[in-house]
Write an enzyme that holds these catalytic residues in place. Structure first.
Site, PDB file in Angstrom:
ATOM      1  N   ALA A  63       0.858  -1.178   0.000  1.00 50.43           N
ATOM      2  CA  ALA A  63       0.000   0.000   0.000  1.00 50.43           C
ATOM      3  C   ALA A  63       0.896   1.230   0.000  1.00 50.43           C
ATOM      4  O   ALA A  63       2.067   1.146   0.378  1.00 50.43           O
ATOM      5  CB  ALA A  63      -0.874  -0.014   1.250  1.00 50.43           C
ATOM      6  N   GLY A 102       0.444  -5.195   0.642  1.00 46.65           N
ATOM      7  CA  GLY A 102      -0.693  -5.172  -0.265  1.00 46.65           C
ATOM      8  C   GLY A 102      -0.344  -5.736  -1.631  1.00 46.65           C
ATOM      9  O   GLY A 102      -1.219  -6.270  -2.332  1.00 46.65           O
ATOM     10  N   GLU A 105      -0.704  -9.300  -1.344  1.00 46.72           N
ATOM     11  CA  GLU A 105      -2.143  -9.587  -1.207  1.00 46.72           C
ATOM     12  C   GLU A 105      -2.842  -9.542  -2.569  1.00 46.72           C
ATOM     13  O   GLU A 105      -3.733 -10.347  -2.845  1.00 46.72           O
ATOM     14  CB  GLU A 105      -2.783  -8.598  -0.221  1.00 46.72           C
ATOM     15  CG  GLU A 105      -2.279  -8.831   1.209  1.00 46.72           C
ATOM     16  CD  GLU A 105      -2.808  -7.794   2.185  1.00 46.72           C
ATOM     17  OE1 GLU A 105      -2.453  -6.600   2.025  1.00 46.72           O
ATOM     18  OE2 GLU A 105      -3.565  -8.163   3.095  1.00 46.72           O
ATOM     19  N   GLU A 125       3.961  -5.820   7.017  1.00 48.43           N
ATOM     20  CA  GLU A 125       3.144  -4.812   7.703  1.00 48.43           C
ATOM     21  C   GLU A 125       3.490  -4.695   9.181  1.00 48.43           C
ATOM     22  O   GLU A 125       3.458  -3.607   9.762  1.00 48.43           O
ATOM     23  CB  GLU A 125       1.650  -5.142   7.555  1.00 48.43           C
ATOM     24  CG  GLU A 125       1.070  -4.846   6.167  1.00 48.43           C
ATOM     25  CD  GLU A 125       1.207  -6.001   5.198  1.00 48.43           C
ATOM     26  OE1 GLU A 125       2.030  -6.908   5.446  1.00 48.43           O
ATOM     27  OE2 GLU A 125       0.494  -5.990   4.174  1.00 48.43           O
TER      28      GLU A 125
HETATM   29  C1  3H9 Z   1       0.520  -2.457   3.324  1.00 46.70           C
HETATM   30  O1  3H9 Z   1       0.788  -2.886   2.242  1.00 46.70           O
HETATM   31  C2  3H9 Z   1      -0.839  -2.571   3.956  1.00 46.70           C
HETATM   32  C3  3H9 Z   1      -1.746  -3.550   3.272  1.00 46.70           C
HETATM   33  O2  3H9 Z   1      -1.623  -4.835   3.856  1.00 46.70           O
HETATM   34  C4  3H9 Z   1      -3.179  -3.186   3.461  1.00 46.70           C
HETATM   35  C5  3H9 Z   1      -3.670  -1.913   2.872  1.00 46.70           C
HETATM   36  C6  3H9 Z   1      -5.150  -1.734   2.993  1.00 46.70           C
HETATM   37  N1  3H9 Z   1       4.701   3.456   0.333  1.00 46.70           N
HETATM   38  O3  3H9 Z   1      13.402   1.692   0.577  1.00 46.70           O
HETATM   39  P1  3H9 Z   1      13.812   2.438  -0.629  1.00 46.70           P
HETATM   40  C7  3H9 Z   1       9.463   4.806  -1.016  1.00 46.70           C
HETATM   41  S1  3H9 Z   1       1.673  -1.627   4.238  1.00 46.70           S
HETATM   42  C8  3H9 Z   1       5.190   4.650   0.017  1.00 46.70           C
HETATM   43  O4  3H9 Z   1      14.809   3.510  -0.475  1.00 46.70           O
HETATM   44  P2  3H9 Z   1      14.924   0.022  -1.729  1.00 46.70           P
HETATM   45  C9  3H9 Z   1      10.571   5.111  -0.027  1.00 46.70           C
HETATM   46  O5  3H9 Z   1      10.118   5.981   0.979  1.00 46.70           O
HETATM   47  C10 3H9 Z   1       3.097  -1.574   3.207  1.00 46.70           C
HETATM   48  N2  3H9 Z   1       6.485   4.870  -0.290  1.00 46.70           N
HETATM   49  O6  3H9 Z   1      14.272   1.467  -1.822  1.00 46.70           O
HETATM   50  C11 3H9 Z   1      11.593   5.739  -0.936  1.00 46.70           C
HETATM   51  O7  3H9 Z   1      11.194   7.074  -1.176  1.00 46.70           O
HETATM   52  P3  3H9 Z   1      12.276   8.253  -1.342  1.00 46.70           P
HETATM   53  C12 3H9 Z   1       3.801  -2.862   3.175  1.00 46.70           C
HETATM   54  C13 3H9 Z   1       7.294   3.820  -0.295  1.00 46.70           C
HETATM   55  O8  3H9 Z   1      15.125  -0.414  -3.114  1.00 46.70           O
HETATM   56  C14 3H9 Z   1      11.448   4.953  -2.228  1.00 46.70           C
HETATM   57  O9  3H9 Z   1      10.148   4.377  -2.174  1.00 46.70           O
HETATM   58  N3  3H9 Z   1       5.028  -2.724   2.402  1.00 46.70           N
HETATM   59  C15 3H9 Z   1       6.836   2.541   0.032  1.00 46.70           C
HETATM   60  O10 3H9 Z   1      16.067   0.044  -0.784  1.00 46.70           O
HETATM   61  C16 3H9 Z   1      12.462   3.859  -2.399  1.00 46.70           C
HETATM   62  O11 3H9 Z   1      12.470   3.037  -1.233  1.00 46.70           O
HETATM   63  C17 3H9 Z   1       6.180  -2.371   2.980  1.00 46.70           C
HETATM   64  O12 3H9 Z   1       6.268  -2.205   4.170  1.00 46.70           O
HETATM   65  C18 3H9 Z   1       5.474   2.369   0.353  1.00 46.70           C
HETATM   66  N4  3H9 Z   1       4.958   1.174   0.642  1.00 46.70           N
HETATM   67  O13 3H9 Z   1      13.824  -0.903  -1.066  1.00 46.70           O
HETATM   68  C19 3H9 Z   1       7.345  -2.245   2.050  1.00 46.70           C
HETATM   69  N5  3H9 Z   1       7.878   1.679  -0.040  1.00 46.70           N
HETATM   70  O14 3H9 Z   1      13.020   7.909  -2.595  1.00 46.70           O
HETATM   71  C20 3H9 Z   1       8.123  -1.021   2.372  1.00 46.70           C
HETATM   72  C21 3H9 Z   1       8.935   2.412  -0.414  1.00 46.70           C
HETATM   73  O15 3H9 Z   1      11.448   9.454  -1.422  1.00 46.70           O
HETATM   74  N6  3H9 Z   1       9.209  -0.780   1.431  1.00 46.70           N
HETATM   75  N7  3H9 Z   1       8.603   3.699  -0.571  1.00 46.70           N
HETATM   76  O16 3H9 Z   1      13.121   8.180  -0.121  1.00 46.70           O
HETATM   77  C22 3H9 Z   1      10.390  -1.453   1.476  1.00 46.70           C
HETATM   78  O17 3H9 Z   1      10.594  -2.363   2.256  1.00 46.70           O
HETATM   79  C23 3H9 Z   1      11.468  -0.998   0.531  1.00 46.70           C
HETATM   80  O18 3H9 Z   1      11.160   0.308   0.135  1.00 46.70           O
HETATM   81  C24 3H9 Z   1      11.639  -1.868  -0.739  1.00 46.70           C
HETATM   82  C25 3H9 Z   1      12.631  -1.177  -1.715  1.00 46.70           C
HETATM   83  C26 3H9 Z   1      12.191  -3.249  -0.334  1.00 46.70           C
HETATM   84  C27 3H9 Z   1      10.336  -2.027  -1.458  1.00 46.70           C
END
Ligand code: 3H9
Length: 652
Positions: A63, A102, A105, A125
């Site tokens: 999400a 998400g 999901e 999450e």
């Molecule tokens: C969810 O999904 C809830 C659902 O179950 C239900 C919903 C109803 N949103 O980490 P990076 C941005 S909860 C917004 O440096 P990497 C991050 O801030 C979510 N922004 O890259 C950064 O921005 P900036 C569950 C996001 O390659 C840029 O993307 N998912 C999100 O080292 C690059 O990120 C997670 O918890 C996001 N979800 O790693 C996954 N994710 O360039 C969270 C990233 O402005 N994300 N950004 O600084 C991660 O674990 C890592 O970002 C990922 C990439 C492994 C994907």
């Protein structure tokens, strides 16, 4: 406006592509695009199956967390996933990069999941103080069983595709072109046999003893964090209720958690970790190349840094003062590599390659080709300056030089080099191959591309880099010195080490400050206090209890005693002798001891962290309150789910 979701149909197969950089998060526009895609492909008589693809570096990473502070806007993700799952045309998810939260999901709503060999899947999450809120807790156990689902949801860790295949989470691993393979799959016979949607399947009950043991282990690991416990509740619901009811309960729990202070704190730290390392002055600055690294010193810290670099695939030369110290240092590194192999983190070929990348020397001439040299020798200005004088003579003129000092003035160290602009601080935390934090210290004369090289190295090592200015202890150790002093005051005022440590553990720290000192050794701080004695203001309150322990040879675990006694209990037992020293110290100063409650203890510790943090900000040592929180959470055991001291103060 650019549409983040597009459809192209060929030979009866619709390819639905999400393109929402950087990580294809499920923003409102993406959800709307997916809902429209379901409607359009259902309405198109030519379409037989739908392949869901993502552009760029990753499948959907979840999400859009930035939307969590706003009122939710339709279409909601669970409804979109219901639409995908309920479609008469089967959807096939093609996963690459990371399929998270998400994103996974959505993939679970699809009939089939194909993945690239390097893809990773997870429901992280819980790390944001949440549980999956779009059916993950209901669909995943129906696919992989309850124990595996609970492990993934409560642990929040990603799994590799191999593991995912083994669990049944993906149907096929695809070598070669993923898009092509998914389109071929969509035309294949695999689609002729109907596959039941996950929501229509039953959940297999699990062995009740194992289930209870698994829940107990997760509750213990949670240490005050509530989302792993909510994950347990959600899976209990999935076991006990019909799928649609469990789904409604999941949604309820998700919203409760989303507004909980723990989730706000965890989301704060998630974004803080990504912003703390950005220095405006380095925008557009190119780092220098670093293929070969030199590390001076093969002690615990030096060997840890060598191992971290080797594990990241770099070539490393370790320099020690004599053969004996060198072979001891090399053995430390080899042991770490062997452990990584034993734990399955690296395979035999990689181990051999890493060993081939590692060499040792006792002569500085061996550093002639090094692009970046990190010094990790004894914490003494004269010793360090001597090392840098030698480095100046031995290294290429543009080699980046760094010191791992924890407290010393890096500007003074840099003056030992003809060109001080190539010197910065790279403050690793021990064990350096595990701890995620790296303080990148910028003395006044450091060149921008030298600093940028430090950040590039951090990225290569998978570390969270935080810039810090030069002062005694930089960000983390300076704050730790301040609160350790406060803890010493509390000993004189009425607390005992075990009271302070218990209060800290209850607050969420893995370990209290006194147990931690016993682990690290009391002698280093003692040497530092002796060094500072001459300049310590005469009117400053000084507690000499730790000095008294050191004078008795009680340096902590390594000598069998420190703040605690380890002779009969390996975890350490409170020692009447220490209590005697403490109560006498209070009496000698005429202090009437008043017992302190856990709240009072934590109030004083956090208060000092916050006031020292503000001073550090005023002096420009830290760039932002977020940076301080990132340091305290990743280097000093501050409970992540509390967001850090500055977040607690409302400053971040
Ligand atoms: C969810 O999904 C809830 C659902 O179950 C239900 C919903 C109803 N949103 O980490 P990076 C941005 S909860 C917004 O440096 P990497 C991050 O801030 C979510 N922004 O890259 C950064 O921005 P900036 C569950 C996001 O390659 C840029 O993307 N998912 C999100 O080292 C690059 O990120 C997670 O918890 C996001 N979800 O790693 C996954 N994710 O360039 C969270 C990233 O402005 N994300 N950004 O600084 C991660 O674990 C890592 O970002 C990922 C990439 C492994 C994907």
């Amino acid at each position: 406006m650019i549409q983040p979701v597009t459809i192209s149909t060929q030979n009866g197969i619709a390819a639905v592509t999400i393109d929402n950089p950087p990580v294809n998060a499920l923003s409102q526009a993406v959800r709307q695009g997916l809902a429209d895609a379901v409607q359009r492909t259902e309405a198109d008589a030519d379409v037989r199956a739908v392949v869901l693809l993502c552009a760029g570096r990753t499948f959907i990473a979840g999400a859009d967390v930035r939307e969590f502070g706003q009122t939710p806007r339709e279409p909601h993700l669970p409804d979109v996933i219901d639409m995908i799952e309920g479609a008469t045309k089967p959807w096939i998810a093609a996963l690459h990069g990371t399929a998270l939260g998400g994103g996974l999901e959505v993939a679970l709503g699809c009939r089939f999941r194909l993945a690239d060999p390097s893809a990773r899947l997870g429901l992280p999450e819980v790390n944001l103080g949440l549980i999956p809120g779009a059916g993950g807790t209901v669909r995943l156990p129906r696919l992989v069983g309850v124990p595996a689902a609970l492990e993934m949801i409560a642990g929040g860790k990603m799994v590799s595709v191999d593991k995912a295949l083994e669990m049944g989470l993906v149907d096929r691993i695809v070598d070669g072109d993923l898009t092509q393979a998914a389109l071929e799959f969509a035309k294949s016979a695999a689609l002729e046999t109907p596959v039941e949607p996950l929501m229509a399947r039953d959940v297999a009950q699990s062995d009740s003893d194992k289930w209870e043991a698994q829940k107990a282990a997760i509750a213990k690991r949670a240490r005050g964090q509530n989302s792993p416990l909510a994950a347990i509740t959600a899976l209990e619901n999935a076991l006990a209720m019909p799928a649609d009811q469990a789904l409604a309960k999941e949604r309820e729990l998700f919203f409760q958690l989303k507004d909980d202070p723990q989730s706000l704190a965890l989301r704060h730290i998630f974004f803080a970790e990504r912003s703390a390392g950005k220095m405006p002055r380095l925008k557009g600055v190119k780092p220098r190349p670093f293929d070969e690294i030199g590390v001076i010193g093969g002690g615990t810290m030096g060997a840890g840094i060598v191992a971290a670099c080797l594990l990241a695939g770099l070539r490393v030369v370790m320099l020690e003062r004599d053969d004996e110290s060198l072979s001891a240092g090399q053995e430390r590194v080899q042991n770490t590599l062997a452990q990584s192999h034993k734990r399955g983190l690296i395979d035999a070929d990689t181990l051999t390659r890493m060993q081939g990348n590692f060499s040792g020397a006792t002569d500085y001439a061996a550093l002639g080709n090094a692009d970046l040299v990190i010094e990790a020798v004894f914490e003494d200005m004269a010793v360090k300056r001597d090392v840098f004088t030698r480095l100046d003579a031995a290294t290429k003129p543009d080699a980046v030089l760094a010191t791992n000092t924890s407290y010393l003035d890096i500007a003074e160290i840099a003056e030992a080099v003809a060109d001080p602009s190539r010197v910065s601080g790279l403050h690793f935390f021990s064990p350096a191959y595990i701890m995620k934090l790296l303080e990148i210290v910028h003395p006044p004369k450091v060149a921008d591309d030298v600093l940028a090289t430090g950040f590039a190295l951090a990225k290569r090592l998978g570390k969270i880099a935080v810039p810090a200015g030069v002062c005694d202890g930089f960000i983390g150790n300076r704050i730790m010195s301040a609160y350790r002093r406060e803890c010493d005051y509390m000993l004189e005022d009425g607390a005992l080490p075990q009271d302070v440590d218990a209060a800290m553990r209850d607050f969420g720290f893995a370990m209290g400050i006194f147990a931690m000192q016993d682990m690290a050794g009391l002698d280093i701080a003692w040497a530092m206090r002796k060094r500072q004695a001459a300049t310590r203001p005469a009117d400053m309150r000084y507690v000499d209890i730790p000095d008294q322990l050191c004078e008795l040879g009680r340096f902590g675990r390594k000598t069998g005693a420190g703040w605690y006694d380890y002779s009969s209990d390996p975890k350490g037992a409170p020692d009447p002798l220490v209590e005697g020293i403490i109560t006498k110290a209070s009496a000698d100063k005429g202090i009437t001891r008043v017992p302190l409650s856990a709240d009072e203890i934590m109030g004083r510790i956090i208060g000092v962290m916050q006031s020292e943090g503000r001073k550090i900000l005023d002096e420009g040592i830290a760039q932002s309150p977020e940076a301080i929180d990132v340091v305290m959470v990743n280097g000093y055991g501050f409970p992540r789910w509390r967001g850090g001291p500055m977040f607690m103060a409302g400053d971040a």
